[in-house]
Structure formats: structure tokens, C-alpha cells
Design a protein around this motif. Structure first.
Motif, PDB file in Angstrom:
ATOM      1  N   LEU A   4       0.887  -1.146   0.000  1.00 17.12           N
ATOM      2  CA  LEU A   4       0.000   0.000   0.000  1.00 17.12           C
ATOM      3  C   LEU A   4       0.930   1.201   0.000  1.00 17.12           C
ATOM      4  O   LEU A   4       1.772   1.326   0.889  1.00 17.12           O
ATOM      5  CB  LEU A   4      -0.892   0.029   1.246  1.00 17.12           C
ATOM      6  N   ALA A   5       0.809   2.059  -0.988  1.00 24.15           N
ATOM      7  CA  ALA A   5       1.680   3.229  -1.068  1.00 24.15           C
ATOM      8  C   ALA A   5       0.874   4.479  -0.774  1.00 24.15           C
ATOM      9  O   ALA A   5      -0.133   4.757  -1.425  1.00 24.15           O
ATOM     10  CB  ALA A   5       2.313   3.321  -2.462  1.00 24.15           C
ATOM     11  N   ALA A  89      -4.719  10.451  -6.395  1.00 20.77           N
ATOM     12  CA  ALA A  89      -4.809   9.199  -5.641  1.00 20.77           C
ATOM     13  C   ALA A  89      -3.940   9.296  -4.388  1.00 20.77           C
ATOM     14  O   ALA A  89      -2.757   9.597  -4.470  1.00 20.77           O
ATOM     15  CB  ALA A  89      -4.372   8.025  -6.506  1.00 20.77           C
ATOM     16  N   ASP A  90      -4.542   9.055  -3.225  1.00 22.28           N
ATOM     17  CA  ASP A  90      -3.824   9.158  -1.955  1.00 22.28           C
ATOM     18  C   ASP A  90      -3.180   7.839  -1.551  1.00 22.28           C
ATOM     19  O   ASP A  90      -2.066   7.800  -1.062  1.00 22.28           O
ATOM     20  CB  ASP A  90      -4.772   9.604  -0.837  1.00 22.28           C
ATOM     21  N   VAL A  91      -3.919   6.746  -1.725  1.00 23.56           N
ATOM     22  CA  VAL A  91      -3.429   5.425  -1.358  1.00 23.56           C
ATOM     23  C   VAL A  91      -3.494   4.526  -2.589  1.00 23.56           C
ATOM     24  O   VAL A  91      -4.539   4.423  -3.232  1.00 23.56           O
ATOM     25  CB  VAL A  91      -4.263   4.808  -0.218  1.00 23.56           C
ATOM     26  N   ILE A  92      -2.377   3.904  -2.908  1.00 22.25           N
ATOM     27  CA  ILE A  92      -2.289   3.058  -4.099  1.00 22.25           C
ATOM     28  C   ILE A  92      -1.958   1.635  -3.668  1.00 22.25           C
ATOM     29  O   ILE A  92      -0.990   1.415  -2.934  1.00 22.25           O
ATOM     30  CB  ILE A  92      -1.214   3.594  -5.062  1.00 22.25           C
ATOM     31  N   GLU A  93      -2.774   0.698  -4.110  1.00 24.29           N
ATOM     32  CA  GLU A  93      -2.533  -0.704  -3.769  1.00 24.29           C
ATOM     33  C   GLU A  93      -1.846  -1.406  -4.929  1.00 24.29           C
ATOM     34  O   GLU A  93      -2.243  -1.261  -6.086  1.00 24.29           O
ATOM     35  CB  GLU A  93      -3.847  -1.424  -3.461  1.00 24.29           C
ATOM     36  N   GLY A  94      -0.829  -2.181  -4.616  1.00 19.63           N
ATOM     37  CA  GLY A  94      -0.125  -2.932  -5.645  1.00 19.63           C
ATOM     38  C   GLY A  94      -0.946  -4.111  -6.129  1.00 19.63           C
ATOM     39  O   GLY A  94      -2.096  -4.318  -5.728  1.00 19.63           O
ATOM     40  N   LYS A 114       8.795  -1.823  -7.603  1.00 25.02           N
ATOM     41  CA  LYS A 114       9.994  -1.135  -7.132  1.00 25.02           C
ATOM     42  C   LYS A 114      10.472  -0.131  -8.173  1.00 25.02           C
ATOM     43  O   LYS A 114      10.841   0.999  -7.836  1.00 25.02           O
ATOM     44  CB  LYS A 114      11.113  -2.129  -6.812  1.00 25.02           C
ATOM     45  N   ASN A 115      10.468  -0.533  -9.439  1.00 23.37           N
ATOM     46  CA  ASN A 115      10.880   0.372 -10.507  1.00 23.37           C
ATOM     47  C   ASN A 115       9.992   1.609 -10.543  1.00 23.37           C
ATOM     48  O   ASN A 115      10.476   2.738 -10.669  1.00 23.37           O
ATOM     49  CB  ASN A 115      10.808  -0.331 -11.873  1.00 23.37           C
ATOM     50  N   TRP A 116       8.677   1.384 -10.404  1.00 21.84           N
ATOM     51  CA  TRP A 116       7.730   2.501 -10.458  1.00 21.84           C
ATOM     52  C   TRP A 116       7.947   3.460  -9.282  1.00 21.84           C
ATOM     53  O   TRP A 116       7.999   4.677  -9.464  1.00 21.84           O
ATOM     54  CB  TRP A 116       6.291   1.971 -10.462  1.00 21.84           C
ATOM     55  N   LEU A 117       8.086   2.910  -8.082  1.00 22.02           N
ATOM     56  CA  LEU A 117       8.309   3.745  -6.900  1.00 22.02           C
ATOM     57  C   LEU A 117       9.616   4.529  -7.013  1.00 22.02           C
ATOM     58  O   LEU A 117       9.694   5.703  -6.651  1.00 22.02           O
ATOM     59  CB  LEU A 117       8.324   2.876  -5.642  1.00 22.02           C
ATOM     60  N   LEU A 131       3.946  -2.647   3.815  1.00 19.34           N
ATOM     61  CA  LEU A 131       3.970  -4.006   3.279  1.00 19.34           C
ATOM     62  C   LEU A 131       2.780  -4.781   3.830  1.00 19.34           C
ATOM     63  O   LEU A 131       2.511  -4.741   5.027  1.00 19.34           O
ATOM     64  CB  LEU A 131       5.262  -4.717   3.680  1.00 19.34           C
ATOM     65  N   THR A 132       2.057  -5.460   2.963  1.00 20.48           N
ATOM     66  CA  THR A 132       0.937  -6.286   3.399  1.00 20.48           C
ATOM     67  C   THR A 132       1.232  -7.742   3.065  1.00 20.48           C
ATOM     68  O   THR A 132       1.693  -8.051   1.971  1.00 20.48           O
ATOM     69  CB  THR A 132      -0.377  -5.867   2.710  1.00 20.48           C
ATOM     70  N   SER A 133       0.990  -8.610   4.018  1.00 17.57           N
ATOM     71  CA  SER A 133       1.258 -10.035   3.794  1.00 17.57           C
ATOM     72  C   SER A 133       0.304 -10.874   4.622  1.00 17.57           C
ATOM     73  O   SER A 133      -0.394 -10.370   5.508  1.00 17.57           O
ATOM     74  CB  SER A 133       2.710 -10.367   4.144  1.00 17.57           C
TER      75      SER A 133
END
Length: 199
Positions: A4-5, A89-94, A114-117, A131-133
Motif C-alpha cells: 500500500l503506497a 490518488a492518496d493510497v495506491i494498492e499494488g 519497485k521500478n515505479w516507486l 507491506l501487506t502479507s
């Protein structure tokens, strides 16, 4: 292990203080899409109970429940994060996990979250990652590997959280007590090893 970014903006405050009415949640890529009501964005709106106060959206839909690069190729399309992530967009989910290929570049190198961030950071945009797991067997290796993968690109990680992907066992069962013990142990171990809080 997914992400979650949170876009770093002064008016948003801390991640844990965000209110549904102030958030635009966006999932750039949804794989396994069949009906709009079954997307992660629609599920989140319904789960929070106040969908009118949470703006949830999805960028690209792919029917195949697979890695984004494969699901897109199946439909003869490409994943385009730059085209489908709104500026507000405030929160972005991968989708698929932090190291899963979103696409392959001309030199056969995989393009991942990772490349995008990293590219966003170089352009002056700041995203803080959670990180979500899953809390079950295997999460220690998956979460630690994902953490190190992002840290190698100097991506700021706020912490981690667990997402339960299957129904819990009955509360009075032995299986429930074992699951609970494993979850607590995994949380404590990750906090100790990663030096990041459980959110």
C-alpha cells in the motif's frame, strides 16, 4: 507480499489518521476481474461501510487471475501505470507482489512496483509504503525478502500489516489457537528483524 503506497502530502497527516472521507484509494491493476462489484476497490468501499465517503477506483482490468504481465499479455495489452494512476490518488494498492513483473522492457528486464516507486521518487514524488502479507506459514521469508527488495531502492517503508486471506477457524478450536500463536510470533519476529512497526 504486496504494497500500500501512501502519497506524501501535508494535508493527509499520518497514515493511521486518514479518514474515509479524505481518501482516494486506487488500484492501478486488477487481475481476475469478472464483475465490477467484485473488485478490490468495491470490496473496500463496502467493507468500510461508508462507500460514499471513500473514493475507490481501478485503472486497468484483466480477466485472468494471474501476474499482471501474463494477464495483460493474454488480452494482447500492456500494463501502463503512468497512464492509469490519477494525480489525486492518496493510497495506491499494488497487484501481484512487489517483485512480480508488471511488464517486460525491450532489454528483457522486468518492470516491477519497485521500478515505479523509484521513478516516482526521482521525479520528486514521495510515496511511503506499507507491506501487506498473510500471517500464515511462509510470511517471514516473503515479508523480509520484499522489505530488502524495496530498501535496496531506498524506498521508505512505514511498517507492515497482515491480511487474512481465508476464513479463520472457530474461536474455540485448537486450530484457531495455533493460528493465533503463529500470527503473534510472526508479528513480533518481523518487528524485531525489520525494525518497523506492525500497523
Amino acid at each position: 507480499c504486496d504494497i500500500l503506497a501512501k502519497r506524501a502530502r501535508e494535508n493527509l497527516g499520518n497514515f493511521d489518521n486518514l479518514k474515509p472521507k479524505s481518501v482516494h484509494y486506487h488500484k492501478p491493476v486488477q487481475c481476475g476481474y469478472r464483475e465490477e462489484k467484485l473488485t478490490d476497490a468495491s470490496w473496500l468501499s463496502e467493507t468500510l461501510g461508508r462507500p460514499e465517503q471513500l473514493r475507490a477506483s481501478v485503472g486497468q482490468f484483466f480477466e485472468m487471475p494471474a501476474s499482471p504481465h501474463l494477464a495483460a499479455a493474454k488480452e494482447k495489452k500492456e500494463v501502463n501505470l503512468f497512464a492509469n494512476i490519477p494525480e489525486d490518488a492518496d493510497v495506491i494498492e499494488g497487484a501481484g507482489g512487489v517483485a512480480v513483473p508488471l511488464s517486460f522492457q525491450a532489454n528483457s528486464q522486468a518492470y516491477t512496483w519497485k521500478n515505479w516507486l523509484k521513478e516516482r521518487k526521482q521525479k520528486g514524488e514521495q510515496f511511503k509504503v506499507i507491506l501487506t502479507s498473510s500471517p500464515i506459514l511462509g510470511t517471514l521469508s516473503h515479508t523480509i525478502t520484499a522489505f530488502e527488495y524495496l530498501v535496496s531502492a531506498q524506498i521508505e517503508i512505514l511498517g507492515f500489516l497482515f491480511v487474512h486471506t481465508s476464513p479463520a477457524s472457530p474461536a474455540n478450536s485448537e486450530a484457531f489457537q495455533i493460528e493465533k500463536e503463529i500470527t503473534i510470533s510472526n508479528q513480533e519476529t518481523l518487528e524485531k528483524l525489520l525494525q518497523r512497526p506492525f500497523l
